[in-house]
Design an enzyme around this catalytic site. Structure first.
Site, PDB file in Angstrom:
ATOM      1  N   CYS A   1      42.951 -83.823   1.283  1.00 52.49           N
ATOM      2  CA  CYS A   1      43.339 -82.669   0.468  1.00 52.49           C
ATOM      3  C   CYS A   1      44.336 -83.073  -0.612  1.00 52.49           C
ATOM      4  O   CYS A   1      45.533 -83.212  -0.345  1.00 52.49           O
ATOM      5  CB  CYS A   1      43.933 -81.576   1.353  1.00 52.49           C
TER       6      CYS A   1
ATOM      7  N   CYS B   1      47.005 -80.468  -1.302  1.00 52.34           N
ATOM      8  CA  CYS B   1      48.107 -80.472  -0.341  1.00 52.34           C
ATOM      9  C   CYS B   1      49.080 -81.618  -0.600  1.00 52.34           C
ATOM     10  O   CYS B   1      50.295 -81.448  -0.512  1.00 52.34           O
ATOM     11  CB  CYS B   1      47.564 -80.609   1.083  1.00 52.34           C
ATOM     12  N   ASP B   2      48.548 -82.806  -0.883  1.00 50.12           N
ATOM     13  CA  ASP B   2      49.360 -84.022  -0.854  1.00 50.12           C
ATOM     14  C   ASP B   2      49.539 -84.712  -2.203  1.00 50.12           C
ATOM     15  O   ASP B   2      50.295 -85.686  -2.293  1.00 50.12           O
ATOM     16  CB  ASP B   2      48.725 -85.028   0.121  1.00 50.12           C
TER      17      ASP B   2
END
Length: 318
Positions: free
Chosen positions: A135, A138-139
């Protein structure tokens, strides 16, 4: 086999299920979360989160999930570790079957999320959460001015690689097949100055040390030897994720993409059954989105169980 009765039975203990339980328990509805394993799931394996509203600084996904679960329990939610192997939604009282007993509820919430592809690359599982990610949304921010690799040529890979260009110094895009160059999104990605495309190239393995990923080994078609590439992040998109619905019977309707079909209140086609979080196969698989689903479903359940079917909007003063 023992039978346990509740007002609300929630299958799945991720952010969607925990948020739903928090709200239903606060509404004085007897609630149980049935969770197979709190250590698995998209949030549980996320190494670091820095964009969850209200949480200052960095926190691991597991720590955030622990907080959500304990908060729900503090308001009266029962938490049960169990594997669900089937449900019965034919009658008003919904049944959930587990080896630990049958859980019966006046309402049922499906919140088992989605499962990513099985790790198949050397080093993928070892460095998951320590440089390997599924992801970029997300990161990605953790890799500002660092080199990363994106592996995959599907739509998700293209979109996530595009997102990473805002942070990484170089995005190495590895595709084992020729991407569709006529696709405008592919063109836009390849036009980015910090994207290096490695065509007809397979990711062989991820390597690193105790601190995390240090490099990858890759094999390009027509080249006899593997090559090493120094990167600190590896984002893998080979087949996406699939909603976990193996225990769900044919009575529940699904979208063509495999997600459980719901209305704006997260209700399925079966009265008394809701579906929330990644089991819906939404395009934005974020913890905050799943938590929002849980809140919506909980409020809908409260109205359903208390037979308040009408919803009056705050701004509707008629």
């Amino acid at each position: 086999m023992e039978t346990y009765e509740f007002d609300v039975v929630i299958v799945g203990g991720g952010p969607a299920g925990c948020s739903c339980a928090l709200y239903t328990s606060r509404a004085d509805l007897k609630t149980v979360i049935i969770d197979k394993n709190p250590a698995v799931g998209a949030l549980a394996i996320t190494h670091k989160i820095a964009n969850y509203p209200g949480i200052a600084g960095d926190i691991s996904g597991g720590e955030l999930l622990d907080m959500m679960r304990e908060q729900a329990i503090s308001f009266g939610t029962t938490y049960q570790r169990a594997q669900v192997f089937g449900i019965d939604v034919d009658s008003p009282m919904k049944k959930v079957y587990t080896p630990e007993g049958t859980f019966v509820g006046r309402s049922l919430v499906l919140a088992t999320g989605a499962m990513g592809r099985t790790s198949s690359l050397r080093g993928e599982s070892e460095f998951l959460g320590r440089g390997v990610s599924y992801c970029a949304t997300c990161d990605g921010a953790f890799y500002k001015e660092r080199e990363v690799a994106v592996y995959g040529f599907n739509t998700e890979a293209v979109e996530e690689a595009q997102f990473l260009t805002k942070f990484a110094s170089t995005v190495h895009w590895l595709t084992y097949k020729d991407p569709q160059h006529e696709d405008i999104h592919v063109q836009q990605l390849l036009d980015q100055s910090n994207v290096k495309h490695w065509n007809l190239t397979r990711l062989v393995s991820v390597e690193g040390n105790q601190a995390g990923v240090t490099n990858i080994l890759m094999k390009t078609k027509g080249v006899s030897e593997e090559a090493s590439l120094s990167v600190e992040g590896v984002f893998i998109y080979q087949s996406g994720s699939k909603p976990i619905t193996d225990y769900v019977g044919p009575q529940i309707e699904f979208y063509e993409n495999g997600g459980v079909k719901v209305d704006e209140m997260m209700a399925t086609n079966v009265d008394g059954v809701w579906a929330i979080g990644d089991i819906r196969n939404t395009p934005f698989k974020q913890a905050v989105v799943a938590a929002g689903d849980g809140c919506i479903a909980a409020m809908s359940i409260d109205r359903f169980l208390n037979k308040r079917t009408g919803i009056k909007r705050d701004w509707d003063h008629s």
